[in-house]
Write a protein that holds these residues in place. Structure first.
Motif, PDB file in Angstrom:
ATOM      1  N   MET A  31       0.835  -1.204   0.000  1.00 22.49           N
ATOM      2  CA  MET A  31       0.000   0.000   0.000  1.00 22.49           C
ATOM      3  C   MET A  31       0.868   1.253   0.000  1.00 22.49           C
ATOM      4  N   ASP A  32       0.291   2.361  -0.369  1.00 21.16           N
ATOM      5  CA  ASP A  32       1.008   3.642  -0.382  1.00 21.16           C
ATOM      6  C   ASP A  32       0.362   4.550   0.658  1.00 21.16           C
ATOM      7  N   ARG A  33       1.006   4.647   1.829  1.00 24.34           N
ATOM      8  CA  ARG A  33       0.460   5.413   2.943  1.00 24.34           C
ATOM      9  C   ARG A  33       1.562   6.158   3.679  1.00 24.34           C
ATOM     10  N   SER A  34       1.221   7.339   4.188  1.00 25.36           N
ATOM     11  CA  SER A  34       2.148   8.057   5.058  1.00 25.36           C
ATOM     12  C   SER A  34       2.182   7.339   6.403  1.00 25.36           C
ATOM     13  N   LEU A  35       3.333   7.411   7.065  1.00 33.78           N
ATOM     14  CA  LEU A  35       3.566   6.643   8.278  1.00 33.78           C
ATOM     15  C   LEU A  35       4.305   7.499   9.294  1.00 33.78           C
ATOM     16  N   ARG A  49       7.127   6.746   4.535  1.00 30.20           N
ATOM     17  CA  ARG A  49       6.061   6.324   3.637  1.00 30.20           C
ATOM     18  C   ARG A  49       6.152   4.817   3.469  1.00 30.20           C
ATOM     19  N   LEU A  50       5.030   4.140   3.656  1.00 25.97           N
ATOM     20  CA  LEU A  50       4.925   2.725   3.359  1.00 25.97           C
ATOM     21  C   LEU A  50       4.530   2.649   1.895  1.00 25.97           C
ATOM     22  N   ALA A  51       5.459   2.249   1.051  1.00 26.51           N
ATOM     23  CA  ALA A  51       5.201   2.227  -0.395  1.00 26.51           C
ATOM     24  C   ALA A  51       6.103   1.199  -1.057  1.00 26.51           C
ATOM     25  N   GLY A  52       5.596   0.596  -2.101  1.00 26.68           N
ATOM     26  CA  GLY A  52       6.405  -0.352  -2.847  1.00 26.68           C
ATOM     27  C   GLY A  52       6.882  -1.524  -2.018  1.00 26.68           C
ATOM     28  N   GLY A  53       6.144  -1.854  -0.973  1.00 27.27           N
ATOM     29  CA  GLY A  53       6.525  -2.995  -0.150  1.00 27.27           C
ATOM     30  C   GLY A  53       7.620  -2.702   0.849  1.00 27.27           C
ATOM     31  N   SER A  54       7.866  -1.429   1.144  1.00 34.18           N
ATOM     32  CA  SER A  54       8.921  -1.070   2.088  1.00 34.18           C
ATOM     33  C   SER A  54       8.589   0.251   2.758  1.00 34.18           C
ATOM     34  N   ILE A  55       9.388   0.610   3.751  1.00 38.94           N
ATOM     35  CA  ILE A  55       9.285   1.914   4.386  1.00 38.94           C
ATOM     36  C   ILE A  55      10.331   2.804   3.727  1.00 38.94           C
ATOM     37  N   GLN A  56       9.907   3.919   3.165  1.00 40.89           N
ATOM     38  CA  GLN A  56      10.793   4.779   2.392  1.00 40.89           C
ATOM     39  C   GLN A  56      10.818   6.192   2.954  1.00 40.89           C
ATOM     40  N   ASP A  57      11.862   6.924   2.574  1.00 35.63           N
ATOM     41  CA  ASP A  57      11.986   8.356   2.879  1.00 35.63           C
ATOM     42  C   ASP A  57      11.833   8.656   4.373  1.00 35.63           C
ATOM     43  N   VAL A  58      12.504   7.887   5.211  1.00 35.90           N
ATOM     44  CA  VAL A  58      12.389   8.058   6.663  1.00 35.90           C
ATOM     45  C   VAL A  58      13.189   9.274   7.108  1.00 35.90           C
ATOM     46  N   THR A  59      12.511  10.142   7.855  1.00 31.28           N
ATOM     47  CA  THR A  59      13.155  11.306   8.460  1.00 31.28           C
ATOM     48  C   THR A  59      12.793  11.317   9.943  1.00 31.28           C
ATOM     49  N   GLN A  60      13.537  12.086  10.690  1.00 36.20           N
ATOM     50  CA  GLN A  60      13.311  12.179  12.133  1.00 36.20           C
ATOM     51  C   GLN A  60      13.037  13.623  12.522  1.00 36.20           C
ATOM     52  N   VAL A  61      12.058  13.818  13.392  1.00 35.27           N
ATOM     53  CA  VAL A  61      11.764  15.142  13.925  1.00 35.27           C
ATOM     54  C   VAL A  61      11.657  15.037  15.438  1.00 35.27           C
TER      55      VAL A  61
END
Length: 115
Positions: A31-35, A49-61
């Motif tokens: 699925m394509d969802r913000s996380l 972002r949960l997309a393409g079968g993985s967690i992508q574009d992880v940033t920390q705040v």
């Protein structure tokens, strides 16, 4: 207590595990969802972002999530590391309130395969 670096490493391992998954798990992760994952004891949030079968574009705040992601998790750093390492079962952690998960009903139904 887990550090932010250990939490980030756990999320990286989770992303790798999802990428390598097959079958129902792979379909659920597609699925394509913000996380967001709020690490309560460190008062930090990982966004991605949960997309393409993985967690992508992880940033920390710092602090709680700045916005409302479609899939929202909250837990301690130790619980995140234990979940990814397989030492803590998600259902037990969720049932006892150690992990909070918020998402739409359709997303929850798809995520149950992952959890």
């Amino acid at each position: 207590m887990a550090t932010l670096e250990q939490c980030r490493a756990a999320l990286d391992r989770l992303a790798q595990n999802l990428s390598a998954a097959e079958g129902d798990v792979r379909r659920a992760a597609a699925m394509d969802r913000s996380l967001s994952c709020h690490i309560t004891d460190l008062d930090a949030t990982f966004l991605g972002r949960l997309a393409g079968g993985s967690i992508q574009d992880v940033t920390q705040v710092a602090g709680p999530p700045p916005g409302k992601a479609q899939i929202r998790l909250a837990m301690s750093g130790d619980d995140l590391v234990a979940l990814v390492d397989g030492r803590l079962h998600f259902a037990a952690a969720w049932a006892t309130g150690r992990v909070r998960l918020e998402a739409g009903l359709r997303d929850l139904l798809r995520l149950r395969t992952l959890l």
